[in-house]
Scaffold this motif. Structure first.
Motif, PDB file in Angstrom:
ATOM      1  N   PHE A   4       1.399 -34.583  39.209  1.00  0.00           N
ATOM      2  CA  PHE A   4       1.671 -35.178  40.511  1.00  0.00           C
ATOM      3  C   PHE A   4       2.492 -34.229  41.381  1.00  0.00           C
ATOM      4  N   MET A   5       3.519 -33.630  40.783  1.00  0.00           N
ATOM      5  CA  MET A   5       4.386 -32.725  41.530  1.00  0.00           C
ATOM      6  C   MET A   5       3.602 -31.523  42.038  1.00  0.00           C
TER       7      MET A   5
ATOM      8  N   MET B 250      -2.998 -39.843  42.727  1.00  0.00           N
ATOM      9  CA  MET B 250      -1.729 -40.526  42.557  1.00  0.00           C
ATOM     10  C   MET B 250      -1.746 -41.955  43.086  1.00  0.00           C
ATOM     11  N   ASP B 251      -2.831 -42.335  43.802  1.00  0.00           N
ATOM     12  CA  ASP B 251      -2.919 -43.658  44.410  1.00  0.00           C
ATOM     13  C   ASP B 251      -1.694 -43.921  45.279  1.00  0.00           C
ATOM     14  N   PHE B 252      -1.320 -42.886  46.032  1.00  0.00           N
ATOM     15  CA  PHE B 252      -0.075 -42.926  46.809  1.00  0.00           C
ATOM     16  C   PHE B 252      -0.400 -42.728  48.287  1.00  0.00           C
ATOM     17  N   ILE B 253       0.035 -43.659  49.119  1.00  0.00           N
ATOM     18  CA  ILE B 253      -0.184 -43.571  50.560  1.00  0.00           C
ATOM     19  C   ILE B 253       1.026 -42.889  51.187  1.00  0.00           C
TER      20      ILE B 253
ATOM     21  N   ASN C 288      -9.977 -40.826  36.309  1.00  0.00           N
ATOM     22  CA  ASN C 288      -9.321 -41.801  35.430  1.00  0.00           C
ATOM     23  C   ASN C 288      -7.928 -41.295  35.088  1.00  0.00           C
ATOM     24  N   ARG C 289      -6.967 -41.679  35.898  1.00  0.00           N
ATOM     25  CA  ARG C 289      -5.602 -41.193  35.749  1.00  0.00           C
ATOM     26  C   ARG C 289      -4.985 -41.629  34.420  1.00  0.00           C
ATOM     27  N   SER C 290      -5.237 -42.857  33.999  1.00  0.00           N
ATOM     28  CA  SER C 290      -4.630 -43.376  32.777  1.00  0.00           C
ATOM     29  C   SER C 290      -5.105 -42.607  31.554  1.00  0.00           C
ATOM     30  N   MET C 291      -6.386 -42.258  31.507  1.00  0.00           N
ATOM     31  CA  MET C 291      -6.917 -41.532  30.363  1.00  0.00           C
ATOM     32  C   MET C 291      -6.320 -40.130  30.280  1.00  0.00           C
ATOM     33  N   VAL C 292      -6.162 -39.460  31.434  1.00  0.00           N
ATOM     34  CA  VAL C 292      -5.559 -38.126  31.442  1.00  0.00           C
ATOM     35  C   VAL C 292      -4.144 -38.183  30.877  1.00  0.00           C
ATOM     36  N   SER C 293      -3.387 -39.186  31.262  1.00  0.00           N
ATOM     37  CA  SER C 293      -2.026 -39.347  30.751  1.00  0.00           C
ATOM     38  C   SER C 293      -2.034 -39.641  29.252  1.00  0.00           C
ATOM     39  N   ALA C 294      -2.980 -40.464  28.800  1.00  0.00           N
ATOM     40  CA  ALA C 294      -3.053 -40.827  27.384  1.00  0.00           C
ATOM     41  C   ALA C 294      -3.423 -39.633  26.515  1.00  0.00           C
ATOM     42  N   LEU C 295      -4.126 -38.654  27.091  1.00  0.00           N
ATOM     43  CA  LEU C 295      -4.548 -37.474  26.319  1.00  0.00           C
ATOM     44  C   LEU C 295      -3.462 -36.405  26.236  1.00  0.00           C
TER      45      LEU C 295
END
Length: 307
Positions: free
Chosen positions: A191-192, A33-36, A176-183
């Motif tokens: 994330f939840m 999530m790139d979340f701190i 690769n978070r963006s690719m997973v979302s694009a698929l």
């Protein structure tokens, strides 16, 4: 001396297992999530307090421990829906400030509900004894049970991540978070799920350590710092790295605090050695972190993550 070393080695392993339970969820949150999330230590504290509350209500250790899991999972879901989801697209500075504010709010809420005095949790009768190690030295059965539970959780996480579809999505999201979302994967639901499981693991760690340590409002602060050290050493997003680094940090920290002053006494005055040992021992894990980063800048099992 060997008996003392063996005892502290087991103590270090037990501490490392606790660090892993907290770090496993946090490294996935950070890696995918790139979340701190500075409030992750609060979930460890909440697990301890929920355990103490349920023990006071039911008087049954195992029932209380079973109740901690869904309750801390629910706390994680509520926090994710109400607070953290609004921060995913914000800068890391905003995330740090918001989660630090949440730490203050939740810590004060705990003081209002349970007070500032430490709480204790009774150890289950069947695990209250000890077993012989070597010679006259014995080791508590409960601490061995904590190590066993942690290893079972680690094995379960490995199976989920390496052998299931959910694990495939988690590994792909870390890479690769963006690719997973694009698929077509619902990234918000992923994330939840990650956040809720991480909260449950942290709460579980707080619950199982409550018979060993007292439950107090500041119990999550110190372990959070070491948890970030574990994540950096193991590599962001790597559960395998978190496990190896947690054991390494736990053992180094425990052995350093015990044997540091003993080694220094052979080189200087006993009083000065004791003082120097207390000062140097907490630094060992940070020296270890610096050495690992010098050797492998991405951590032991880290990799460059695409976004």
């Amino acid at each position: 001396m060997f008996n003392l070393f063996l005892l502290q080695l087991l103590n270090g392993a037990q501490f490392g297992i606790l660090l892993f339970l907290v770090a496993a969820g946090l490294t996935l949150v950070f890696g995918i999530m790139d979340f701190i999330n500075l409030a992750h230590g609060v979930l460890y504290m909440v697990g301890g307090y929920v355990m103490a509350m349920m023990m006071g209500t039911t008087g049954n250790f195992w029932l209380s421990l079973a109740m901690v899991l869904p309750l801390t999972l629910a706390v994680g879901l509520v926090l994710e829906l109400l607070v953290f989801r609004r921060l995913y697209d914000r800068s890391h500075l905003d995330q740090v400030l918001a989660t630090f504010g949440l730490v203050l709010v939740l810590s004060e809420l705990v003081r209002i509900l349970w007070g500032s005095a430490p709480l204790s949790v009774a150890m289950p009768e069947m695990l209250s004894g000890s077993i012989p190690l070597a010679g006259p030295m014995r080791y508590p059965v409960y601490r061995l049970a904590v190590i066993g539970l942690g290893l079972a959780v680690a094995l379960g996480l490995w199976f989920v991540i390496a052998r299931t579809r959910v694990g495939m999505l988690l590994r792909a999201g870390a890479a690769n978070r963006s690719m997973v979302s694009a698929l077509g994967t619902d990234i918000n639901r992923l994330f939840m799920l990650v956040f809720a499981v991480g909260a449950m693991l942290a709460g579980f760690a707080g619950a199982i350590v409550s018979p060993i340590l007292s439950v107090d409002p500041g119990m999550g602060d110190s372990i959070l710092i070491l948890t970030f050290v574990v994540i950096v050493i193991g590599g962001v997003g790597s559960v395998k790295g978190a496990f190896c680094a947690a054991l390494l940090v736990g053992i180094v920290d425990t052995l350093g605090r015990m044997f540091g002053p003993i080694i220094l006494k052979s080189m200087m005055d006993p009083a000065a050695a004791a003082q120097a040992g207390r000062t140097i021992a907490p630094m060992l894990v940070y020296i270890l972190m610096a050495a690992v980063l010098f050797w492998r800048p991405a951590g032991l099992f880290g990799r460059t993550v695409a976004r």
